[in-house]
Write a protein that holds these residues in place. Structure first.
Motif, PDB file in Angstrom:
ATOM      1  N   ILE A 440     -14.083  34.688  22.897  1.00 29.69           N
ATOM      2  CA  ILE A 440     -14.666  33.473  23.473  1.00 29.69           C
ATOM      3  C   ILE A 440     -15.822  33.043  22.586  1.00 29.69           C
ATOM      4  N   GLU A 441     -15.790  31.790  22.135  1.00 29.06           N
ATOM      5  CA  GLU A 441     -16.881  31.308  21.289  1.00 29.06           C
ATOM      6  C   GLU A 441     -18.193  31.320  22.056  1.00 29.06           C
ATOM      7  N   TYR A 503      -5.932  35.957  22.392  1.00 27.22           N
ATOM      8  CA  TYR A 503      -6.288  34.565  22.633  1.00 27.22           C
ATOM      9  C   TYR A 503      -7.676  34.290  22.049  1.00 27.22           C
ATOM     10  N   LEU A 504      -7.889  33.032  21.691  1.00 34.39           N
ATOM     11  CA  LEU A 504      -9.224  32.523  21.371  1.00 34.39           C
ATOM     12  C   LEU A 504      -9.511  31.371  22.321  1.00 34.39           C
ATOM     13  N   VAL A 505     -10.647  31.415  23.003  1.00 39.52           N
ATOM     14  CA  VAL A 505     -11.061  30.319  23.875  1.00 39.52           C
ATOM     15  C   VAL A 505     -12.217  29.592  23.195  1.00 39.52           C
ATOM     16  N   LEU A 506     -12.002  28.315  22.912  1.00 40.60           N
ATOM     17  CA  LEU A 506     -12.977  27.506  22.184  1.00 40.60           C
ATOM     18  C   LEU A 506     -13.185  26.218  22.990  1.00 40.60           C
ATOM     19  N   VAL A 507     -13.914  26.331  24.074  1.00 33.76           N
ATOM     20  CA  VAL A 507     -14.084  25.218  25.003  1.00 33.76           C
ATOM     21  C   VAL A 507     -15.568  24.912  25.134  1.00 33.76           C
ATOM     22  N   ALA A 518      -9.006  27.009  13.606  1.00 37.07           N
ATOM     23  CA  ALA A 518      -8.093  26.935  12.468  1.00 37.07           C
ATOM     24  C   ALA A 518      -7.782  28.324  11.923  1.00 37.07           C
ATOM     25  N   GLU A 519      -8.800  29.165  11.824  1.00 41.26           N
ATOM     26  CA  GLU A 519      -8.572  30.514  11.310  1.00 41.26           C
ATOM     27  C   GLU A 519      -7.738  31.338  12.285  1.00 41.26           C
ATOM     28  N   ALA A 520      -7.956  31.154  13.591  1.00 47.43           N
ATOM     29  CA  ALA A 520      -7.124  31.843  14.582  1.00 47.43           C
ATOM     30  C   ALA A 520      -5.671  31.412  14.447  1.00 47.43           C
ATOM     31  N   PRO A 527      -4.870  29.943  20.205  1.00 46.26           N
ATOM     32  CA  PRO A 527      -6.115  29.294  20.624  1.00 46.26           C
ATOM     33  C   PRO A 527      -5.905  28.429  21.872  1.00 46.26           C
ATOM     34  N   ILE A 528      -6.943  28.347  22.688  1.00 45.95           N
ATOM     35  CA  ILE A 528      -7.021  27.409  23.810  1.00 45.95           C
ATOM     36  C   ILE A 528      -8.344  26.688  23.629  1.00 45.95           C
ATOM     37  N   ALA A 529      -8.298  25.353  23.460  1.00 47.37           N
ATOM     38  CA  ALA A 529      -9.500  24.681  22.964  1.00 47.37           C
ATOM     39  C   ALA A 529      -9.649  23.280  23.535  1.00 47.37           C
TER      40      ALA A 529
END
Length: 726
Positions: A440-441, A503-507, A518-520, A527-529
C-alpha cells in the motif's frame, strides 16, 4: 530432413524444409511465436471446419506464405471442446463481448488450420492458441498469451510445407541517427547533478561524469551507461533520481548532460555536439538555462518532471513567481500570452511539450486538482484553490503550446529477473495456501486514516501488509549525502519487496503518473489504483480502477473469490506494460520530430514550427537499422491511450485486424498515414490525418487503444500534417 513424433499418431514424418536466415524485424517483447507478423502471419493462415473463412481474398494462402522468407505452412488438426470448457470461465476477467463469445463457441468443434509460421513455432502450441482464440475470436493478445496452454492430446501437427527458397540474408540498412542528450542544471537531481555541488561527493561524480567544458558542462556518455548496465553496476554508481527515463536514454542512445553554468561558448559547444537536446525541468521558465543563439541548433524539447508544471506556467505561476493569470484583466492576460510565446521563441524551445502525464485528459474530465488551501498549493502538483481557469478545455487557450503524449520509459533488462521472481512467488503462495502480500502506497494527511482502515481489513483477511516508506530506509532522506545508497534502495529494497507482493494499492489524491504502478505492472504484480493517475488509465482495465479504499478492498475481495481471473489480469497488465514502457517502443526520433514539427500550433506559423522543432538535415551520423519484414510497412506508436477524434480524416470503415502490423498494411493499402488499433477487440481504423485526443469516459474506443504513424520517407509534412495535437 527432420523427424517429429506427432501426438496421437505413431507415425514419423520426414519433412524437408529449406530455411533461410533473415533478420526478423518488428519482433515484440515476449515469445516470438506469440507475435503476429513476426512468429506467424494471420493473413497467410486459414481454417476449415468450425472456423469459417474470414475473407475469400486470403486464397490461395500457400503463395502468401511461401513469399515470406523463412516461414513454413503447417497443417494442424484440433479438438478443443475440453480446452475451451476450461478457459472460457477465465475470460470473464475481461468481459468478452457477445460476438467474441459466439466466436469462441464455434471453436469448440473439431477443425483444421493451415498456419504460416516460423519452423520453431511447431515446437509447441503458442501460435495455434494466439491464432484461434486470439485472432479468430478477436480476444486481446495479452489475454490469450496468459491463457493455459493447449494440451498435447488436443491438437496435432500433420504436415509442413517449406517456405521461400533461394533468398539471401537481408542486410541492415543505413539510416541517420540524431545525436541526443538529456540535460538539466546541476541544481536539480534528476540526472544526479546536484552531487556536483557537494565538495565531498564531487570526486565520486567525476568518476561517473566527464567535465567536457571546464567549470560548465559535465557529461555521462551513453556508451558508459550501457557498459555499466551490462556489468550490473549502473545502479551502484549513479543516482539519477528515478528510473522513469532510462528507457529514453536507451531508445535514443542519448547522453546525460549536467550544466553548472552556461554561456554563449557552452551553447556553441552543445550545437556542435548534438542535434537534439531534451531539457528535463522542474520549472518551465528554467528551460532558459542554456542561452539560445538564433540559427544555431540543437532542437530543444521540454520534458516537465512533474504533472502541473505546464498548467501553472500557462496560468502564470511557477517557481519563479506569480505572473498575470487568465482571470486577471483581459489586456494583462493577452500580454502575458504574448510573453509566453516570446519566451519560447527567444529560447529556441519547440512549443510541443513532451507530456508524461496525459495533461490533455485533465480538462476533458474536469479532473484538475485544486489545492485545499493556499498553504496546500504546490505549483508542481495542483492549482491554486478556487482557480477560475480550471474550466479550460485545453492548454492552447492560454499559450501557443501543444501537448505531445509521452510516457515514462524504463530499462526493461533490469526488471526481467524480477518478473520471474514474481511468477515464482505467486506459485509458491498458491501452493502454500497463503493470502500473500499487499503493498500500500504511503498516504499523508486525511488519507492516512483510510489507509490504516484498509490495513486492518486486509490483515484480518490474512494478508501481509507492506508500506514502502523511503524515510524509514536506513539511509533516511539523505539523498544528497548518499546518492549511491538511495539508488541501491530502489534496486535492492523496493523492487524486491514489490516483486514479492500479490497486489499494489495506489489510491489517493496525489497527481503523479503512478511510477510505482508502472513498475508493479512490469513485474506482474496486480495494481489497484486511482483513475486520475495516467498509468491507471493506460495499463489497467476499468475493473482495476478504485476511487477510494473501500472500492479497493471490494476489488481484492472479488478477485480472491475468483482466483482464476487473477492470472489472466496479471498477464493482460504485464503484457501491455512491457510493450509500452521500454526502450523498444520509443519513437524513431527523426520521424517523430518531422511529425510534431508539422502539427499546427495556435498563433505559430508552419515555418516557425519547423525552425523550432524539425530535425537538422546534415549532422546526423549513419547507423545500422534492421530491415523490416518482407513487404510490411514500418510504423510506430505515437500515442498510447489516445484515439483520432472529431476533425480527423477517416479512410473507410473500421475492420478487424490480427495485429497493429496487419492494421498498418490495411492503412497503407487505403492510402492512409495514421491508424488506431484497439487491443480489446482488435479493431483497426485508418486515417489520412488524425486529431489526437485522449480516451475519456465518453470515448467509443476501449481503454487499450493507441495511435500509430506509418513511416513514409517521401512524406511532405510541412504543408500536409499527419497529426494535430489536442
Amino acid at each position: 530432413s527432420h523427424g517429429w513424433l506427432m501426438p496421437l499418431r505413431p507415425v514419423r514424418l520426414a519433412i524437408s524444409v529449406g530455411l533461410v536466415s533473415t533478420v526478423r524485424a518488428g519482433a515484440q517483447l515476449g515469445d516470438l511465436c506469440a507475435t503476429e507478423g513476426s512468429g506467424f502471419l494471420a493473413s497467410a493462415s486459414r481454417c476449415h471446419g468450425a472456423t469459417p473463412e474470414v475473407s475469400a481474398s486470403w486464397f490461395p494462402i500457400e503463395e502468401r506464405c511461401q513469399d515470406r522468407p523463412g516461414f513454413v505452412l503447417a497443417e494442424v488438426e484440433f479438438e478443443l471442446s475440453e480446452y475451451f470448457a476450461e478457459v472460457v470461465p477465465l475470460l470473464d476477467a475481461v468481459a468478452p463481448s457477445h460476438p467474441q463469445r459466439q466466436a469462441l463457441k464455434t471453436l469448440e468443434a473439431p477443425g483444421r488450420c493451415w498456419l504460416c509460421l516460423w519452423p520453431e513455432c511447431i515446437g509447441d502450441e503458442i501460435a495455434l492458441r494466439v491464432y484461434l482464440p486470439g485472432f479468430r475470436a478477436a480476444l486481446p493478445p495479452d489475454v490469450v498469451a496468459g491463457l493455459p496452454s493447449i494440451l498435447p492430446h488436443q491438437y496435432d501437427w500433420i504436415s509442413v510445407e517449406e517456405g521461400l527458397r533461394g533468398e539471401t540474408e537481408q542486410q541492415p540498412s543505413l539510416a541517420a541517427q540524431l545525436r541526443v542528450a538529456f540535460a538539466t542544471p546541476s541544481l536539480w537531481g534528476t540526472l544526479g547533478g546536484h552531487a556536483l555541488q557537494n565538495a565531498q561527493l564531487r570526486p565520486h561524480m567525476k568518476s561517473v561524469f566527464e567535465e567536457v567544458v571546464t567549470g560548465c558542462v559535465w557529461r555521462l556518455r551513453f556508451e558508459k551507461m550501457q557498459q555499466a548496465s551490462a556489468d550490473g553496476y549502473l545502479g551502484k554508481i549513479w543516482w539519477s533520481h528515478g528510473a522513469w527515463f532510462h528507457g529514453w536514454l536507451w531508445g535514443w542512445r542519448a547522453d546525460a548532460l549536467v550544466f553548472e553554468t552556461s554561456n554563449a561558448e557552452v551553447s556553441a559547444w552543445v550545437a556542435n555536439e548534438y542535434d537534439v537536446l531534451v531539457l528535463i525541468v522542474f520549472d518551465i521558465t528554467a528551460a532558459s538555462f542554456l542561452p539560445h543563439v538564433q540559427g544555431l541548433g540543437p532542437v530543444r524539447l521540454v520534458l516537465p518532471a512533474e504533472p502541473y508544471l505546464v498548467w501553472n506556467w500557462a496560468l502564470g505561476r511557477s517557481q519563479s513567481g506569480v505572473m498575470p493569470s487568465c482571470h486577471d484583466q483581459d489586456r494583462s492576460a493577452r500580454r502575458w500570452v504574448q510573453r509566453r510565446w516570446h519566451f519560447l521563441k527567444r529560447n529556441g524551445i519547440c512549443p510541443v511539450i513532451q507530456d508524461h502525464y496525459s495533461s490533455a485528459w485533465v480538462p476533458l474530465e474536469a479532473a484538475f486538482d485544486l489545492a485545499q488551501s493556499p498553504e496546500d498549493f504546490d505549483y508542481r502538483f495542483n492549482l491554486q484553490p478556487n482557480e477560475s481557469c480550471s474550466s479550460l478545455s485545453n492548454i492552447a487557450q492560454l499559450t501557443p503550446l501543444l501537448l505531445a503524449p509521452q510516457l515514462h520509459r524504463y530499462n526493461l533488462a533490469f526488471y526481467r529477473p524480477w518478473q520471474a521472481a514474481t511468477d515464482v512467488q505467486q506459485r509458491l503462495q498458491k501452493l502454500q495456501g497463503s493470502k500473500g502480500i499487499v503493498m500500500i502506497e504511503r498516504c499523508k494527511g486525511a488519507e492516512s486514516a483510510d489507509a490504516e482502515w484498509l490495513k486492518r481489513e486486509l490483515s484480518s483477511r490474512g494478508f501481509v501488509i507492506l508500506v514502502p516508506d523511503f524515510t524509514q530506509r536506513r539511509h533516511g532522506v539523505g539523498v544528497y549525502k548518499q546518492p549511491r545508497s538511495c539508488q541501491r534502495s530502489h534496486s535492492e529494497e523496493l523492487i524486491p519487496e514489490l516483486a514479492s507482493s500479490k497486489y499494489l494499492v495506489l489510491v489517493g489524491r496525489k497527481t503523479s503518473a503512478g511510477q510505482l504502478l508502472a513498475e508493479a505492472a512490469l513485474l506482474g504484480v496486480l495494481p489497484i489504483a486511482s483513475p486520475h493517475k495516467m498509468f491507471t488509465r493506460l495499463l489497467l482495465p476499468p475493473e482495476l480502477h478504485a476511487k477510494d479504499m473501500s472500492t479497493a478492498l471490494a476489488l481484492i475481495d472479488s478477485l480472491e473469490s475468483q482466483p482464476s481471473k487473477i492470472e489472466v489480469l496479471r498477464k493482460l497488465v504485464r503484457g501491455r506494460a512491457q510493450r509500452l514502457l521500454g526502450a523498444e517502443d520509443v519513437p524513431p526520433l527523426q520521424s517523430y520530430l518531422e511529425v510534431i514539427a508539422s502539427s499546427p500550433a495556435p498563433g505559430v506559423s508552419p515555418q516557425m514550427m519547423r525552425t523550432l522543432c524539425a530535425p537538422p538535415n546534415s549532422s546526423a551520423r549513419p547507423t545500422l537499422m534492421p530491415p523490416n519484414s518482407r513487404g510490411r510497412p514500418r510504423f510506430w506508436r505515437f500515442a498510447a491511450g489516445f484515439e483520432c477524434g472529431r476533425g480527423s480524416s477517416v479512410l473507410g470503415d473500421a475492420a478487424a485486424a490480427a495485429s497493429p502490423g496487419s492494421c498498418a498494411e490495411r492503412c497503407r493499402s487505403a492510402g492512409g498515414r495514421v491508424f488506431t488499433y484497439d487491443e480489446s477487440d482488435r479493431t483497426c481504423r485508418t486515417f489520412h490525418h488524425c486529431r489526437v485526443v485522449p480516451l475519456t469516459s465518453r470515448s467509443g474506443s476501449h481503454w487499450n487503444t493507441d495511435v500509430f504513424v506509418l513511416e513514409s520517407p517521401s512524406r511532405s509534412t510541412a504543408m500536409d500534417p499527419v497529426i494535430s495535437l489536442f
